[in-house]
Design an enzyme around this catalytic site. Structure first.
Site, PDB file in Angstrom:
ATOM      1  N   HIS A  55      -1.304  -1.563  -0.004  1.00 12.45           N
ATOM      2  CA  HIS A  55      -1.008  -2.216  -1.235  1.00 12.45           C
ATOM      3  C   HIS A  55      -1.451  -1.561  -2.198  1.00 12.45           C
ATOM      4  O   HIS A  55      -2.615  -1.122  -2.416  1.00 12.45           O
ATOM      5  CB  HIS A  55      -1.282  -3.774  -1.217  1.00 12.45           C
ATOM      6  N   ARG A  86      -6.095 -18.260  -1.552  1.00 10.59           N
ATOM      7  CA  ARG A  86      -6.267 -17.996  -3.075  1.00 10.59           C
ATOM      8  C   ARG A  86      -5.013 -18.780  -3.745  1.00 10.59           C
ATOM      9  O   ARG A  86      -5.338 -19.393  -4.791  1.00 10.59           O
ATOM     10  CB  ARG A  86      -6.065 -16.385  -3.418  1.00 10.59           C
ATOM     11  N   TYR A  87      -3.878 -18.558  -3.182  1.00  6.98           N
ATOM     12  CA  TYR A  87      -2.587 -19.118  -4.133  1.00  6.98           C
ATOM     13  C   TYR A  87      -1.957 -20.088  -3.502  1.00  6.98           C
ATOM     14  O   TYR A  87      -0.833 -20.617  -3.999  1.00  6.98           O
ATOM     15  CB  TYR A  87      -1.747 -17.633  -4.586  1.00  6.98           C
ATOM     16  N   GLU A 144       4.924  -8.634   3.165  1.00  4.36           N
ATOM     17  CA  GLU A 144       4.860  -7.042   3.031  1.00  4.36           C
ATOM     18  C   GLU A 144       5.159  -6.186   4.010  1.00  4.36           C
ATOM     19  O   GLU A 144       5.629  -5.250   4.214  1.00  4.36           O
ATOM     20  CB  GLU A 144       3.588  -6.562   2.324  1.00  4.36           C
ATOM     21  N   LEU A 169      -0.121 -17.514  -8.552  1.00  2.69           N
ATOM     22  CA  LEU A 169      -0.209 -15.954  -8.591  1.00  2.69           C
ATOM     23  C   LEU A 169      -0.293 -15.248  -9.704  1.00  2.69           C
ATOM     24  O   LEU A 169      -1.374 -14.580 -10.332  1.00  2.69           O
ATOM     25  CB  LEU A 169       0.488 -15.153  -7.511  1.00  2.69           C
ATOM     26  N   MET A 211      -5.151 -14.136   0.245  1.00 10.89           N
ATOM     27  CA  MET A 211      -4.008 -14.443  -0.688  1.00 10.89           C
ATOM     28  C   MET A 211      -3.196 -15.634  -0.474  1.00 10.89           C
ATOM     29  O   MET A 211      -2.881 -16.551  -1.268  1.00 10.89           O
ATOM     30  CB  MET A 211      -3.097 -13.482  -1.156  1.00 10.89           C
ATOM     31  N   ASP A 252       0.495 -10.289   9.802  1.00  8.09           N
ATOM     32  CA  ASP A 252       2.005 -10.083   9.361  1.00  8.09           C
ATOM     33  C   ASP A 252       2.330 -11.078   8.250  1.00  8.09           C
ATOM     34  O   ASP A 252       1.690 -12.092   8.234  1.00  8.09           O
ATOM     35  CB  ASP A 252       2.856 -10.142  10.431  1.00  8.09           C
ATOM     36  N   LEU A 276      -6.375 -11.197 -11.313  1.00  4.95           N
ATOM     37  CA  LEU A 276      -5.307 -10.549 -10.753  1.00  4.95           C
ATOM     38  C   LEU A 276      -4.273  -9.696 -11.511  1.00  4.95           C
ATOM     39  O   LEU A 276      -4.007  -8.478 -11.451  1.00  4.95           O
ATOM     40  CB  LEU A 276      -4.312 -11.145  -9.626  1.00  4.95           C
ATOM     41  N   GLU A 295       9.180  -6.257   3.444  1.00  6.09           N
ATOM     42  CA  GLU A 295       9.394  -4.988   2.868  1.00  6.09           C
ATOM     43  C   GLU A 295       9.194  -3.840   3.625  1.00  6.09           C
ATOM     44  O   GLU A 295      10.344  -3.096   3.369  1.00  6.09           O
ATOM     45  CB  GLU A 295       8.115  -5.116   1.766  1.00  6.09           C
TER      46      GLU A 295
END
Length: 312
Positions: A184, A87-88, A263, A17, A1, A260, A23, A267
């Site tokens: 996730h 991806r982003y 998240e 994103l 990602m 890592d 997505l 989070e």
């Protein structure tokens, strides 16, 4: 990602994103997806910047991914060249494929670093790579490792991280610590239409616990946002339940992440740790992430070897 490499990159990262309809399908439709993505990224960027500021001002995902793929290449053969496509954020698939063409690469193995397949993430990334190949290097021959949720080396490495996490509770009885696997979340509609993600995650957890042995454990899903129905139970709600049951210790294990990033570092390490204290859980620890641990890199190299052998 991928992840932003600076605080100034947070808003454009979020825009990329939210622009991806594979997505997130915003209800306004395809024509309004990008305008809505621009609006949402502006609204969410201030809070997300604060979250990234807590972990050093950027995502470490590119660093870990680069170390992973370079380690795999070294383990395979001196002639193997490693590339990263995210991806982003940079390096995107277009950049990676252009570099491969410039380097004279004619054959490639595309290894998704999502162990569990879902069309929302793995599918979107592989489609993005295919578009880049068609545009920049149509003569490239490549095969894909789409999923590896039950690969023995991966399960061994993840079980080793769980054991390392349990060692943090050395003063407690083993049965006093509940292992909380946290994956996730996806909107429930993905699962309802046949996406195999949930089955894959559950298979991974079963495989890890077979290696750990008899021990209390549970599975929940994190990082939910937006007014849609998400997979359940939510990790925060599961912490609430464990707090109400007065469990003396919780080891949280990030199960769908291989390095890592926001998240795990923010989070889980900040938000969930504070929540665990709030609901009365005396001890809360996180199992180390796989990152570039030698056993995990070796498992990925073996995975590629097995794939190449099957292709031959």
């Amino acid at each position: 990602m991928g992840g932003p490499d600076s605080l100034s990159a947070v808003r454009p990262f979020l825009y990329q994103l939210f622009s991806d309809r594979e997505l997130i399908r915003l209800p306004a439709g395809a024509l309004l997806q990008k305008p809505f993505a621009a609006l949402i990224s502006v609204l969410r960027a201030p809070k997300v910047r604060l979250n990234y500021a807590q972990i050093g001002g950027k995502s470490p995902q590119l660093e870990w991914t680069t170390r992973q793929v370079e380690g795999v290449a070294r383990a395979l053969d001196a002639d193997v060249r490693p590339y990263v496509a995210m991806r982003y954020w940079e390096p995107r698939a277009d950049e990676a494929v252009q570099r491969m063409r410039a380097d004279g690469i004619e054959r490639a193995v595309v290894l998704s670093l999502y162990p569990h397949y879902t069309g929302a993430t793995t599918g979107s990334s592989l489609n993005d790579f295919a578009r880049a190949v068609k545009l920049h290097h149509p003569r490239l021959r490549y095969t894909v490792i789409r999923e590896w949720y039950n690969w023995p080396g991966y399960l061994d490495a993840l079980a080793n991280r769980v054991r390392e996490g349990l060692e943090k509770f050395h003063e407690m009885s083993r049965d006093e610590v509940t292992i909380l696997f946290s994956a996730h979340a996806l909107p429930q509609k993905f699962i309802d239409r046949g996406d195999p993600y949930l089955e894959h995650v559950q298979a991974t957890v079963r495989g890890v616990m077979e290696r750990i042995g008899d021990h209390p454990w549970t599975l929940a899903f994190q990082s939910r946002s937006g007014p849609v129905q998400w997979m359940e139970p939510d990790t925060v709600e599961e912490l609430d339940r464990l707090g109400a049951e007065r469990v003396p210790g919780v080891l949280i294990v990030p199960v769908s992440f291989v390095s890592d990033h926001i998240e795990t570092l923010q989070e889980i390490d900040f938000e969930y740790r504070l929540h665990a204290e709030k609901v009365g859980i005396p001890r809360f620890e996180r199992a180390p992430s796989l990152n570039a641990h030698p056993d995990f890199v070796s498992a990925l190299a073996d995975l590629v070897r097995a794939h190449l052998k099957e292709e031959q």
